[in-house]
Design an enzyme around this catalytic site. Structure first.
Site, PDB file in Angstrom:
ATOM      1  N   TYR A   4     -11.230  -4.406   3.006  1.00 20.72           N
ATOM      2  CA  TYR A   4     -10.271  -3.987   3.911  1.00 20.72           C
ATOM      3  C   TYR A   4     -11.074  -3.837   5.192  1.00 20.72           C
ATOM      4  O   TYR A   4     -11.743  -2.938   5.413  1.00 20.72           O
ATOM      5  CB  TYR A   4      -9.801  -2.635   3.744  1.00 20.72           C
ATOM      6  CG  TYR A   4      -8.734  -1.985   4.521  1.00 20.72           C
ATOM      7  CD1 TYR A   4      -8.793  -1.963   5.743  1.00 20.72           C
ATOM      8  CD2 TYR A   4      -7.445  -1.251   3.843  1.00 20.72           C
ATOM      9  CE1 TYR A   4      -7.643  -1.276   6.504  1.00 20.72           C
ATOM     10  CE2 TYR A   4      -6.489  -0.848   4.697  1.00 20.72           C
ATOM     11  CZ  TYR A   4      -6.599  -0.996   5.895  1.00 20.72           C
ATOM     12  OH  TYR A   4      -5.582  -0.236   6.728  1.00 20.72           O
TER      13      TYR A   4
ATOM     14  N   ASP B 176      -6.837   8.542  10.089  1.00 15.30           N
ATOM     15  CA  ASP B 176      -5.397   8.290  10.762  1.00 15.30           C
ATOM     16  C   ASP B 176      -5.048   8.794  12.178  1.00 15.30           C
ATOM     17  O   ASP B 176      -5.425  10.079  12.273  1.00 15.30           O
ATOM     18  CB  ASP B 176      -4.362   8.825   9.542  1.00 15.30           C
ATOM     19  CG  ASP B 176      -4.421   7.916   8.646  1.00 15.30           C
ATOM     20  OD1 ASP B 176      -4.223   6.747   8.508  1.00 15.30           O
ATOM     21  OD2 ASP B 176      -4.575   8.408   7.414  1.00 15.30           O
TER      22      ASP B 176
ATOM     23  N   GLU C  13       0.929  -1.247  -0.003  1.00 14.14           N
ATOM     24  CA  GLU C  13       0.058  -0.004   0.162  1.00 14.14           C
ATOM     25  C   GLU C  13       0.826   1.193   0.123  1.00 14.14           C
ATOM     26  O   GLU C  13       1.783   1.653   1.029  1.00 14.14           O
ATOM     27  CB  GLU C  13      -0.884   0.244   1.347  1.00 14.14           C
ATOM     28  CG  GLU C  13      -2.350  -0.753   1.194  1.00 14.14           C
ATOM     29  CD  GLU C  13      -2.963  -0.626   2.263  1.00 14.14           C
ATOM     30  OE1 GLU C  13      -3.123   0.710   3.012  1.00 14.14           O
ATOM     31  OE2 GLU C  13      -3.584  -1.611   2.786  1.00 14.14           O
TER      32      GLU C  13
END
Lengths: 392, 264
Positions: free
Chosen positions: B173, B60, B49
């Site tokens: 994911y 994040d 990735e």
């Protein structure tokens, strides 16, 4: 009726958020649409707005300003709301919703501290655990509001990332929500963020416009020619504009011109920004050519934001509202002018709307309403730093 | 069959979970990250990735926020990252997935991005703030060669699991925990149950990310999932290197360690 079922205002709005939040947004949407029609909820909301927040707020005929501009100028006195700004209209609504949804932990972001104070206030009122994210830069320039939030029992969490202002506080609040979504209600303070927030905050703030319409018809027997309001995220503006959309009344939204549009130090997302995604919705944002979000600048912390509510972007596209800018200096002049001519210290945010009167060419018969969204007590230090000596 | 799908099919035959490291391109510098990406491939990564740094990475935690800021302070752009991927692609056949936020795609131009990414040799994209509900424009544009990988979280309801499983390509994911990225001491307790819920609705490969820090944790995740994604922990390891060589070697060593843990 906008937004559509997917939360879009034309091409704007939507839910650009991590998957973790999607179920929470759906839950919020369901709860909101249920309680919006629930008589007990509405009764309780009305009760707190009237008995606690101090509504209805006056629509004040500003004699001094009217003489100066040779036309009738009214001020919608949101500065007289409990906690000193229109923000309480929304936080009371969202806190009542949170209570019914069984969420005992409240988080919020704040720029000027007005939304933080309004959130800390309702959290204290309803006995909720409250955490406010605030940029370190804003903590410095709005010290009195930080103290107010702490006195009300809220935890103020300093945010040191990015520009250390409202944008970053909102990033951090969203990250907190992603982490604690199961027991936490995120009270967003403006008509920004993912659906259903822009719609919900608009609905809670529309009380400003509904009252205004009744009051001006009572006083003047007709709707105004102009309504002027400042636009950061845009909640006070949407609140007062909404009942006058698509009528003859011309609506003017004033963004932060900061140090001037040519300097790139401003908060004029609608005027100088471009389309993009920030904080969960598609709208106009200040960004560089690569899509990195730029730092905004305004003397007023509440307008120091590189985005704007998606419905304003829609209004701009449809030509329903005229948007313009006012610089820091012009806002400061208007701040002083209102103090001297009406005995009212406006919030620096609202001073942007007031300053726009200088740019208008008003006829004697014109009626203009300026939304005085907040009071200026929180800004005294900033104003003193900039023009203190001149005043003496 | 896409390169990603093919890789998962091979892994199924080998009865092994995929090792999927993440690194922000441009961290600690564009040049060093390019060397690290090569080293990650040499270390036996099954998919890599490549993060494009964004100013406001909502999903994040502090580690990737910081790596993004460091990359941005050196002026790294989407174009730079695609060019780098083009260079990597000349010698690597590891599937490469771009991960970044929607505004960068939108600003670059969806069509242009899809075309340039494909030309550079990108195999898939992960856009954490683009749920299937908002992905219509992008999916119309992304050509048959780019896999759009959607995410699921422990909070996802059954109907969302079905929706995402239908929309995703390459793999799903699975976010291991309710939260943002960042290394954690413990794995999420809800993970096995969550993976089981997803598994009962789809036979697409499931890769798990967020919060996985050690080879032991990776091994535990690999018992239930088809792939293990490691980002923040890798960045922390790189941070401990003082020179470029140390940074590259440490990254490589870490992924080799993960790879060994997953072999058995």
């Amino acid at each position: 009726m906008l937004p559509n079922s997917r939360g879009h205002f034309g091409e704007f709005g939507g839910k650009y958020v991590p998957e973790t939040l999607m179920p929470a947004l759906a839950e919020l949407e369901r709860a909101y649409s249920k309680y919006k029609r629930d008589k007990n909820f509405q009764r309780e909301l009305d009760f707190y707005l009237r008995e606690y927040a101090g509504r209805p707020t006056p629509l004040y005929f500003a004699g001094g300003l009217s003489r100066r501009y040779g036309a009738s100028i009214y001020l919608k006195r949101e500065d007289l709301c409990h906690t000193g700004a229109h923000k309480i209209n929304n936080t009371v609504g969202q806190a009542l919703l949170a209570k019914r949804m069984g969420k005992a932990r409240i988080i919020a972001e704040t720029g000027a501290g007005q939304h933080g104070v309004a959130t800390a206030t309702v959290a204290a009122l309803f006995g909720m655990d409250c955490h406010i994210y605030m940029g370190e830069e804003d903590i410095k320039r709005q010290a009195s509001n930080v103290l107010r939030m702490k006195l009300l029992g809220a935890e103020v969490i300093p945010v040191s990332s990015g520009s250390r202002t409202l944008k970053d506080a909102m990033n951090e609040a969203i990250r907190d929500w992603v982490t604690n979504v199961e027991n936490t209600f995120y009270i967003i303070g403006s008509v920004a963020g993912p659906h259903p927030y822009p719609m919900m905050v608009r609905d809670f703030q529309t009380v400003i416009g509904r009252e205004t319409k009744e009051q001006i018809r009572e006083k003047e027997g007709r709707d105004p020619d102009y309504i002027v309001a400042c636009v950061g995220g845009g909640s006070n503006a949407i609140g007062i504009f909404y009942p006058f959309l698509r009528t003859k009344t011309r609506l003017i939204g004033v963004e932060a011109g900061g140090l001037g549009l040519e300097t790139n130090k401003h908060g004029a997302s609608l005027i100088k920004g471009s389309k993009g995604v920030l904080h969960g919705s598609f709208s106009y944002v200040l960004q560089d050519k690569y899509g990195q979000i730029r730092e905004a600048h305004s003397i007023s912390a509440g307008l120091d934001y590189p985005g704007v509510g998606p419905e304003h972007s829609y209004f701009k596209g449809e030509g329903l509202v005229h948007y313009d800018t006012i610089t820091d200096d012009e806002a400061l002049k208007a701040f002083l002018l209102l103090a001297r001519s009406e005995g009212i210290l406006p919030a620096l945010e609202s001073a942007h709307a007031l300053a726009y009167l200088e740019k208008m060419k008003l006829k004697k018969s014109d009626i203009t309403i300026v939304n005085l969204s907040g009071r200026g007590d929180k800004d005294l230090e900033i104003v003193n730093d900039v023009i203190g000596e001149a005043v003496e | 069959m896409s390169r990603i799908e093919e890789r998962f099919r091979e892994l199924r035959n080998e009865k092994r979970a995929a090792v999927i490291p993440y690194l922000t391109a441009g961290f600690p510098s564009l040049e060093t990250s390019e060397r690290i990406f090569r080293a990650l491939a040499e270390a036996g990564s099954d998919i890599i990735e490549v993060g494009i740094p964004f100013s406001d990475p909502l999903a994040d935690g502090p580690t990737i926020q910081r790596s993004s800021q460091i990359a941005l302070s050196q002026g790294v752009t989407t174009r730079d990252v695609l060019d780098m991927i083009g260079r990597l692609r000349e010698t690597l056949d590891t599937p490469l997935v771009v991960m970044t936020y929607y505004n960068l795609f939108y600003r670059y131009g969806l069509e242009k991005f899809a075309a340039d990414a494909e030309r550079a040799g990108v195999d898939g994209v992960i856009i954490p703030d683009l749920p299937p509900e908002e992905a219509g424009d992008w999916l119309k544009t992304a050509s048959g060669k780019l896999d759009t990988i959607f995410l699921l979280a422990p909070t996802s309801t059954d109907d969302r699991i079905e929706k995402v499983a239908l929309a995703t390509r390459g793999f799903i994911y699975c976010v291991s925990l309710t939260g943002i990225t960042g290394a954690r001491d413990e794995l999420s307790l809800v993970l096995p149950d969550f993976i089981w819920r997803v598994r009962s609705k789809t036979d697409k490969p499931l890769a798990v990310g967020f919060g996985i820090s050690t080879p032991e944790q990776a091994k535990e995740v690999a018992e239930v999932a088809d792939g293990v994604i490691i980002g923040s922990a890798l960045i922390n390891v790189i941070n401990r290197g003082k020179t470029q060589k140390e940074q590259v070697d440490k990254a490589k060593g870490f992924v080799e360690e993960i790879r060994r843990a997953l072999r058995s």
